[in-house]
Design an enzyme around this catalytic site. Structure first.
Site, PDB file in Angstrom:
ATOM      1  N   LYS A  40     -52.234 -51.804   8.711  1.00 21.40           N
ATOM      2  CA  LYS A  40     -52.277 -52.224  10.087  1.00 21.40           C
ATOM      3  C   LYS A  40     -50.976 -52.869  10.526  1.00 21.40           C
ATOM      4  O   LYS A  40     -50.653 -52.924  11.714  1.00 21.40           O
ATOM      5  CB  LYS A  40     -53.398 -53.281  10.270  1.00 21.40           C
ATOM      6  CG  LYS A  40     -54.728 -52.880   9.704  1.00 21.40           C
ATOM      7  CD  LYS A  40     -55.739 -54.039   9.872  1.00 21.40           C
ATOM      8  CE  LYS A  40     -57.113 -53.628   9.432  1.00 21.40           C
ATOM      9  NZ  LYS A  40     -57.325 -53.959   7.991  1.00 21.40           N
ATOM     10  N   GLY A  41     -50.223 -53.405   9.549  1.00 24.56           N
ATOM     11  CA  GLY A  41     -49.089 -54.273   9.860  1.00 24.56           C
ATOM     12  C   GLY A  41     -48.011 -53.683  10.756  1.00 24.56           C
ATOM     13  O   GLY A  41     -47.310 -54.404  11.455  1.00 24.56           O
ATOM     14  N   ASP A  96     -44.055 -51.997   8.493  1.00 26.91           N
ATOM     15  CA  ASP A  96     -43.628 -53.369   8.787  1.00 26.91           C
ATOM     16  C   ASP A  96     -42.581 -53.859   7.793  1.00 26.91           C
ATOM     17  O   ASP A  96     -41.550 -54.397   8.180  1.00 26.91           O
ATOM     18  CB  ASP A  96     -44.837 -54.324   8.834  1.00 26.91           C
ATOM     19  CG  ASP A  96     -45.748 -54.223   7.614  1.00 26.91           C
ATOM     20  OD1 ASP A  96     -45.425 -53.497   6.646  1.00 26.91           O
ATOM     21  OD2 ASP A  96     -46.803 -54.877   7.623  1.00 26.91           O
ATOM     22  N   ASP A  99     -41.216 -53.865   0.431  1.00 27.60           N
ATOM     23  CA  ASP A  99     -41.166 -54.964  -0.538  1.00 27.60           C
ATOM     24  C   ASP A  99     -40.927 -54.356  -1.928  1.00 27.60           C
ATOM     25  O   ASP A  99     -39.797 -53.999  -2.246  1.00 27.60           O
ATOM     26  CB  ASP A  99     -42.482 -55.741  -0.411  1.00 27.60           C
ATOM     27  CG  ASP A  99     -42.539 -57.007  -1.244  1.00 27.60           C
ATOM     28  OD1 ASP A  99     -41.486 -57.482  -1.677  1.00 27.60           O
ATOM     29  OD2 ASP A  99     -43.651 -57.527  -1.468  1.00 27.60           O
ATOM     30  N   LYS A 128     -37.070 -56.244   1.968  1.00 21.87           N
ATOM     31  CA  LYS A 128     -36.866 -57.250   0.910  1.00 21.87           C
ATOM     32  C   LYS A 128     -36.328 -56.506  -0.301  1.00 21.87           C
ATOM     33  O   LYS A 128     -37.073 -56.155  -1.215  1.00 21.87           O
ATOM     34  CB  LYS A 128     -38.232 -57.839   0.500  1.00 21.87           C
ATOM     35  CG  LYS A 128     -38.761 -58.969   1.323  1.00 21.87           C
ATOM     36  CD  LYS A 128     -39.987 -59.556   0.596  1.00 21.87           C
ATOM     37  CE  LYS A 128     -40.932 -60.223   1.530  1.00 21.87           C
ATOM     38  NZ  LYS A 128     -42.218 -60.599   0.883  1.00 21.87           N
ATOM     39  N   ARG A 162     -51.214 -61.924  12.497  1.00 17.68           N
ATOM     40  CA  ARG A 162     -50.561 -60.683  12.920  1.00 17.68           C
ATOM     41  C   ARG A 162     -50.191 -60.746  14.402  1.00 17.68           C
ATOM     42  O   ARG A 162     -49.335 -60.010  14.873  1.00 17.68           O
ATOM     43  CB  ARG A 162     -51.502 -59.480  12.736  1.00 17.68           C
ATOM     44  CG  ARG A 162     -51.861 -59.167  11.290  1.00 17.68           C
ATOM     45  CD  ARG A 162     -52.549 -57.808  11.258  1.00 17.68           C
ATOM     46  NE  ARG A 162     -53.256 -57.539  10.013  1.00 17.68           N
ATOM     47  CZ  ARG A 162     -52.704 -56.984   8.947  1.00 17.68           C
ATOM     48  NH1 ARG A 162     -51.431 -56.666   8.942  1.00 17.68           N
ATOM     49  NH2 ARG A 162     -53.429 -56.744   7.872  1.00 17.68           N
TER      50      ARG A 162
HETATM   51  P1  IMP Z   1     -44.858 -52.936  -1.173  1.00 19.56           P
HETATM   52  O1  IMP Z   1     -45.824 -51.898  -1.623  1.00 19.56           O
HETATM   53  O2  IMP Z   1     -44.689 -54.023  -2.179  1.00 19.56           O
HETATM   54  O3  IMP Z   1     -43.532 -52.387  -0.699  1.00 19.56           O
HETATM   55  O4  IMP Z   1     -45.529 -53.726   0.009  1.00 19.56           O
HETATM   56  C1  IMP Z   1     -45.618 -53.230   1.249  1.00 19.56           C
HETATM   57  C2  IMP Z   1     -46.800 -53.871   1.956  1.00 19.56           C
HETATM   58  O5  IMP Z   1     -47.051 -55.210   1.489  1.00 19.56           O
HETATM   59  C3  IMP Z   1     -46.471 -53.993   3.403  1.00 19.56           C
HETATM   60  O6  IMP Z   1     -47.034 -52.924   4.099  1.00 19.56           O
HETATM   61  C4  IMP Z   1     -47.109 -55.304   3.800  1.00 19.56           C
HETATM   62  O7  IMP Z   1     -48.403 -55.057   4.284  1.00 19.56           O
HETATM   63  C5  IMP Z   1     -47.243 -56.101   2.552  1.00 19.56           C
HETATM   64  N1  IMP Z   1     -46.231 -57.181   2.459  1.00 19.56           N
HETATM   65  C6  IMP Z   1     -45.153 -57.244   1.639  1.00 19.56           C
HETATM   66  N2  IMP Z   1     -44.454 -58.360   1.840  1.00 19.56           N
HETATM   67  C7  IMP Z   1     -45.088 -59.031   2.825  1.00 19.56           C
HETATM   68  C8  IMP Z   1     -44.819 -60.275   3.509  1.00 19.56           C
HETATM   69  O8  IMP Z   1     -43.838 -60.987   3.262  1.00 19.56           O
HETATM   70  N3  IMP Z   1     -45.705 -60.619   4.478  1.00 19.56           N
HETATM   71  C9  IMP Z   1     -46.787 -59.866   4.804  1.00 19.56           C
HETATM   72  N4  IMP Z   1     -47.064 -58.703   4.201  1.00 19.56           N
HETATM   73  C10 IMP Z   1     -46.226 -58.285   3.228  1.00 19.56           C
HETATM   74 MG    MG Z   2     -48.897 -53.270   5.339  1.00 20.17          MG
END
Ligand code: IMP
Ligand code: MG
Length: 171
Positions: A40-41, A96, A99, A128, A162
């Site tokens: 949703k982000g 959004d 990470d 990030k 959000r």
């Molecule tokens: P990844 O799979 O670790 O790249 O994470 C991606 C998902 O984790 C994003 O779609 C966000 O929903 C969530 N996420 C990662 N870091 C944050 C943060 O600092 N705040 C809020 N949601 C985050």
């Molecule tokens: Mg997300």
């Protein structure tokens, strides 16, 4: 007590959204494209970018779940798949935040395998880089950020916050 520090204001975000949308417009040109939000982000960012697009574009959505209690579970699940036919089309996936990259890695594999687009581009509001576990390069990045947990403008803390119009982090 926890206090929310502003990282990017509404105005800073709006300015960056216009710049990125311009780049996406240049990329799409006279072609047709499907613009996909990862729910949703990505919704506020997606809606703002989408309104600045000028070409022949369609909307679609995918939903993934990866986070359990604000920590990456490492297990990514697709809970809603695309509904448009994107075969042979340009697609832009809007997210959004990038990470660890595990969510995107899963989305990319899924879309390439099951939906066969002509070209796939990645647009993320926040990056990030420090936390990356897999090799994923976004084509457009709003802002590079350090390894803070950020909230607002679509990003949640246990599904709340959000709705904030700016992006902040806890201090
Ligand atoms: P990844 O799979 O670790 O790249 O994470 C991606 C998902 O984790 C994003 O779609 C966000 O929903 C969530 N996420 C990662 N870091 C944050 C943060 O600092 N705040 C809020 N949601 C985050
Ligand atoms: Mg997300």
């Amino acid at each position: 007590m926890k206090k929310l520090e502003v990282l990017f204001t509404e105005e800073q975000i709006a300015q960056r959204v216009r710049e990125i949308a311009q780049d996406i417009n240049d990329y799409i040109g006279n072609d047709e494209a499907v613009i996909i939000a990862n729910l949703k982000g990505a919704i506020p960012f997606y809606a703002d970018v989408f309104r600045c697009l000028t070409g022949k574009v369609r909307m679609d959505f995918i939903e993934t779940q990866s986070y359990v209690n604000n920590a990456s579970s490492g297990h990514v699940k697709i809970t809603r798949d695309l509904s448009e036919n994107v075969e042979g089309k340009k697609i832009v996936i809007i997210e959004d935040i990038l990470d660890t990259g595990l969510t995107f890695e899963h989305i990319l594999k899924h879309i390439k395998h099951f939906h066969n687009p002509k070209e796939l581009k990645i647009c993320v509001l926040l990056n990030k880089e420090e936390n990356r576990e897999v090799v994923i390069k976004a084509d457009w990045i709003g802002f590079e950020i350090p390894n803070h947990y950020v909230v607002g403008y679509g990003l949640d803390d246990e599904q709340y916050l959000r709705n904030l119009p700016y992006i902040g982090y806890w201090v």
